[in-house]
Design a protein around this motif. Sequence first.
Motif, PDB file in Angstrom:
ATOM      1  N   ASP A 130      -2.021   6.638   5.522  1.00 14.03           N
ATOM      2  CA  ASP A 130      -2.017   8.106   5.484  1.00 14.03           C
ATOM      3  C   ASP A 130      -2.347   8.625   4.093  1.00 14.03           C
ATOM      4  O   ASP A 130      -2.181   7.930   3.084  1.00 14.03           O
ATOM      5  CB  ASP A 130      -0.648   8.645   5.920  1.00 14.03           C
ATOM      6  CG  ASP A 130       0.468   8.186   4.990  1.00 14.03           C
ATOM      7  OD1 ASP A 130       0.869   8.961   4.114  1.00 14.03           O
ATOM      8  OD2 ASP A 130       0.913   7.032   5.140  1.00 14.03           O
ATOM      9  N   ALA A 131      -2.812   9.858   4.044  1.00 16.24           N
ATOM     10  CA  ALA A 131      -3.301  10.461   2.796  1.00 16.24           C
ATOM     11  C   ALA A 131      -2.215  10.557   1.734  1.00 16.24           C
ATOM     12  O   ALA A 131      -2.475  10.331   0.545  1.00 16.24           O
ATOM     13  CB  ALA A 131      -3.882  11.845   3.088  1.00 16.24           C
ATOM     14  N   GLU A 132      -0.996  10.912   2.138  1.00 16.22           N
ATOM     15  CA  GLU A 132       0.089  11.067   1.170  1.00 16.22           C
ATOM     16  C   GLU A 132       0.405   9.732   0.486  1.00 16.22           C
ATOM     17  O   GLU A 132       0.603   9.671  -0.727  1.00 16.22           O
ATOM     18  CB  GLU A 132       1.344  11.612   1.857  1.00 16.22           C
ATOM     19  CG  GLU A 132       2.437  12.053   0.897  1.00 16.22           C
ATOM     20  CD  GLU A 132       1.968  13.136  -0.074  1.00 16.22           C
ATOM     21  OE1 GLU A 132       2.350  13.049  -1.269  1.00 16.22           O
ATOM     22  OE2 GLU A 132       1.224  14.035   0.340  1.00 16.22           O
ATOM     23  N   SER A 133       0.420   8.658   1.259  1.00 19.82           N
ATOM     24  CA  SER A 133       0.660   7.326   0.685  1.00 19.82           C
ATOM     25  C   SER A 133      -0.486   6.913  -0.225  1.00 19.82           C
ATOM     26  O   SER A 133      -0.271   6.291  -1.273  1.00 19.82           O
ATOM     27  CB  SER A 133       0.840   6.297   1.800  1.00 19.82           C
ATOM     28  OG  SER A 133       1.975   6.575   2.576  1.00 19.82           O
ATOM     29  N   LEU A 138      -2.415   5.646  -5.577  1.00 22.68           N
ATOM     30  CA  LEU A 138      -3.407   5.924  -6.625  1.00 22.68           C
ATOM     31  C   LEU A 138      -2.722   6.402  -7.908  1.00 22.68           C
ATOM     32  O   LEU A 138      -3.102   6.000  -9.017  1.00 22.68           O
ATOM     33  CB  LEU A 138      -4.408   6.968  -6.144  1.00 22.68           C
ATOM     34  CG  LEU A 138      -5.474   6.491  -5.153  1.00 22.68           C
ATOM     35  CD1 LEU A 138      -6.258   7.672  -4.613  1.00 22.68           C
ATOM     36  CD2 LEU A 138      -6.422   5.494  -5.807  1.00 22.68           C
ATOM     37  N   ALA A 139      -1.716   7.255  -7.766  1.00 21.90           N
ATOM     38  CA  ALA A 139      -0.992   7.753  -8.941  1.00 21.90           C
ATOM     39  C   ALA A 139      -0.276   6.615  -9.648  1.00 21.90           C
ATOM     40  O   ALA A 139      -0.246   6.549 -10.889  1.00 21.90           O
ATOM     41  CB  ALA A 139       0.010   8.827  -8.516  1.00 21.90           C
ATOM     42  N   GLY A 235      -6.879   7.331   5.543  1.00 22.90           N
ATOM     43  CA  GLY A 235      -6.345   6.159   4.861  1.00 22.90           C
ATOM     44  C   GLY A 235      -7.302   5.575   3.833  1.00 22.90           C
ATOM     45  O   GLY A 235      -8.410   6.065   3.618  1.00 22.90           O
ATOM     46  N   ALA A 236      -6.832   4.512   3.191  1.00 19.90           N
ATOM     47  CA  ALA A 236      -7.639   3.804   2.198  1.00 19.90           C
ATOM     48  C   ALA A 236      -7.296   2.326   2.253  1.00 19.90           C
ATOM     49  O   ALA A 236      -6.268   1.919   2.806  1.00 19.90           O
ATOM     50  CB  ALA A 236      -7.376   4.350   0.798  1.00 19.90           C
ATOM     51  N   VAL A 237      -8.169   1.517   1.683  1.00 18.75           N
ATOM     52  CA  VAL A 237      -7.947   0.077   1.599  1.00 18.75           C
ATOM     53  C   VAL A 237      -7.923  -0.307   0.129  1.00 18.75           C
ATOM     54  O   VAL A 237      -8.866   0.000  -0.618  1.00 18.75           O
ATOM     55  CB  VAL A 237      -9.066  -0.704   2.330  1.00 18.75           C
ATOM     56  CG1 VAL A 237      -8.854  -2.202   2.169  1.00 18.75           C
ATOM     57  CG2 VAL A 237      -9.097  -0.324   3.803  1.00 18.75           C
TER      58      VAL A 237
END
Length: 353
Positions: A130-133, A138-139, A235-237
Amino acid sequence: MNDSDKGWYSVLSPVAVKLYEWSLRRGGISRAEALEAAPGIGGSVADVSDALRTLIELSLLRSSLSEPDVLLPVSPESAIAEVVNPIEVDIKEREQQVGGLKSQLLSLNSLYFQSRQARNRREAIDVISDAESVRSVLAKEARACSVEVFSAHPGIFSERAIERSLPQGLELLRRGVRMRTLYQHPVRVSSMMRHRLTQLAAEGCEIRTCEEIPDRIVIFDREVAFIPDRMGSDGAVAVREPSTVDFLYRGLEQAWSTAVPFEDRSPSGIGYGAARSEMKRAIVRYLAEGAKDELIAHRLSISVRTCRRHIAEVMEELEASSRFQAGVLAMRAGLLDDEAVSVSETSLRLSRR
């Protein structure tokens, strides 16, 4: 044999050889005689004293049972039996120990590689759903980053995305982290993006723009790369496998090498600046390929309306009456092959034919 005994066989000096020869001729020598004969042997008293100690340690000289002060020469074969043979026995024992240790340790190899493969599968690729995760991870990586952030971003950021990302980018730069960022040419004509990029550039961020970016990628310290998750929209990988990260990094380097540096201020204060010719060349190429307006707009990250305006400008400069003719004229003029030729120069060439 202890550690201090190792290396006896490497210290048989020329003085020791002469002293051994002298003792053979005399049938035996005393310590006092040896030291007195030092000049004739060809060494100093210290050299002879060292040579005596070496010959005794190598069992080439041995104290006489009847006269302890007299040192008798011993045959090299006897010295070998006394000094070298025990070393050989010790070496054989150690070889057996080494072989046993190797067998024991190598028996664990399969366990290690099975474990490593399982660990790589768990850690090398991490799917964040999910985007929030994604923003949180990333932060975290940004805070841990110490050398470089290298990234590419298609399209134009939303106002909210700019507000979120700008402070983080400035913080990294002020910590001395190198930042290289690749965008598409339309960021040059977006007032919000120009404002953001100008602020980052003022703090040392290196920015370039190019015609097309397939998708977003962020690489921290050449150790972890983030790419979009194609299976989930938000999402991202996270990729940590070194060879894969290096492959992604080199691909980004190649795109960076041909991109156009971003100017804090274009000559006219607005517009594409140095990227103007590239944008129009890209449009001409897509026209020559027969691409639809919607596809061209998507690839260049501009609106369909803006895309059609650019197409009209290109056709006017080429004096083409149709999109197909614009592509044909551009191909004839070599615009699609020679990147140094601008659309306006092509129009001029055509008018002379």
